[in-house]
Enzyme design. Sequence first.
Site, PDB file in Angstrom:
ATOM      1  N   ASP A  67       0.807  -1.219   0.000  1.00 47.27           N
ATOM      2  CA  ASP A  67       0.000   0.000   0.000  1.00 47.27           C
ATOM      3  C   ASP A  67       0.839   1.268   0.000  1.00 47.27           C
ATOM      4  OD1 ASP A  67       0.859  -0.626   2.558  1.00 47.27           O
ATOM      5  OD2 ASP A  67      -1.132  -0.938   3.380  1.00 47.27           O
ATOM      6  N   ASN A 136      -7.456  -3.778  14.669  1.00 52.82           N
ATOM      7  CA  ASN A 136      -8.857  -4.080  14.312  1.00 52.82           C
ATOM      8  C   ASN A 136      -8.946  -5.232  13.301  1.00 52.82           C
ATOM      9  OD1 ASN A 136      -7.946  -2.920  11.996  1.00 52.82           O
ATOM     10  ND2 ASN A 136      -9.484  -1.306  11.873  1.00 52.82           N
ATOM     11  N   HIS A 138      -7.252  -5.442  10.426  1.00 52.21           N
ATOM     12  CA  HIS A 138      -7.036  -5.113   9.011  1.00 52.21           C
ATOM     13  C   HIS A 138      -5.747  -5.719   8.462  1.00 52.21           C
ATOM     14  CE1 HIS A 138      -4.891  -1.040  10.035  1.00 52.21           C
ATOM     15  NE2 HIS A 138      -3.985  -1.946   9.724  1.00 52.21           N
ATOM     16  N   GLU A 143      -9.824  -2.388   5.668  1.00 46.62           N
ATOM     17  CA  GLU A 143     -10.414  -2.242   7.002  1.00 46.62           C
ATOM     18  C   GLU A 143     -11.591  -3.209   7.138  1.00 46.62           C
ATOM     19  OE1 GLU A 143      -9.015  -0.557   9.242  1.00 46.62           O
ATOM     20  OE2 GLU A 143      -7.756   0.891   8.181  1.00 46.62           O
TER      21      GLU A 143
END
Length: 247
Positions: A67, A136, A138, A143
């Site tokens: 990314d 979380n 991801h 996400e």
Amino acid sequence: MKVVIVRDKEEMGKRAAALIAEQMRAKPHFVLGLATGSTPLPLYQELIRLNKARKLDFSTTATFNLDEYVGVPPTHNQSYRYFMNKNLFDRINICKAATHVPDGMAKDPDAFCLAYEAMMDDVGGIDYQVLGIGSNGHIAFNEPGSSLASRTRVVALTKNTIKDNSRFFKRIQDVPTKAISMGIGTVLEAERIVMLANGTNKADAVAKALEGPVSVSCPASALQMHPNVTWVITRDAATNLKLEWRR
Ligand code: F6R
């Protein structure tokens, strides 16, 4: 999935590097998928050490990063390109032209995403993908709620991520609101995957991903569908695991 529980992040880096090095030595023109963030740093330090000791050669290796922020130039010290150059590429014998990080300054980001996938296909796909996990659940910038079949695309960063990132930028308007990210479907196409995690703040996400259902609420749970994943995690990141992974 295979789970290796180690003492600390240094051992995590060494174990992951050994897995990757074994495959790299067996296949010339190796294609590595790479992540940024704090978790893979001990792995990159070990890869640098092996390279300097002439035990691992990167001269014919290609890399693709997961990314990059949209609108952040590669020279900016918060860009993922800058991070990769500083923490790995500038310190090993890799050909810079063979290192790929999504172009956050692309004029047409959607077209770039398609081209990025095509570039990976052209070299035969990723041989070994390195991943970190968000607290979380991801993976890359996928996400919770992201499609498990998602491809490389432009994603909007969550309010939380934007707030977390604001400490790294001078002005609030400089904080990126979008990123280019490989999709979960893209990641699952890698031949092999090594997932790294350290720290108690990851323990919840690690347990959900390894022992919970495969669900968009925990993107890393999608790794359960991949035939060749090794988790290399520290004891503190493994504290919430219930099943017996030590074999
Ligand atoms: C980075 C990336 C992210 C990180 C994750 C964990 O390229 O894809 O998904 O792997 O946010 O970050 P750290 O390692 O900083 O805890």
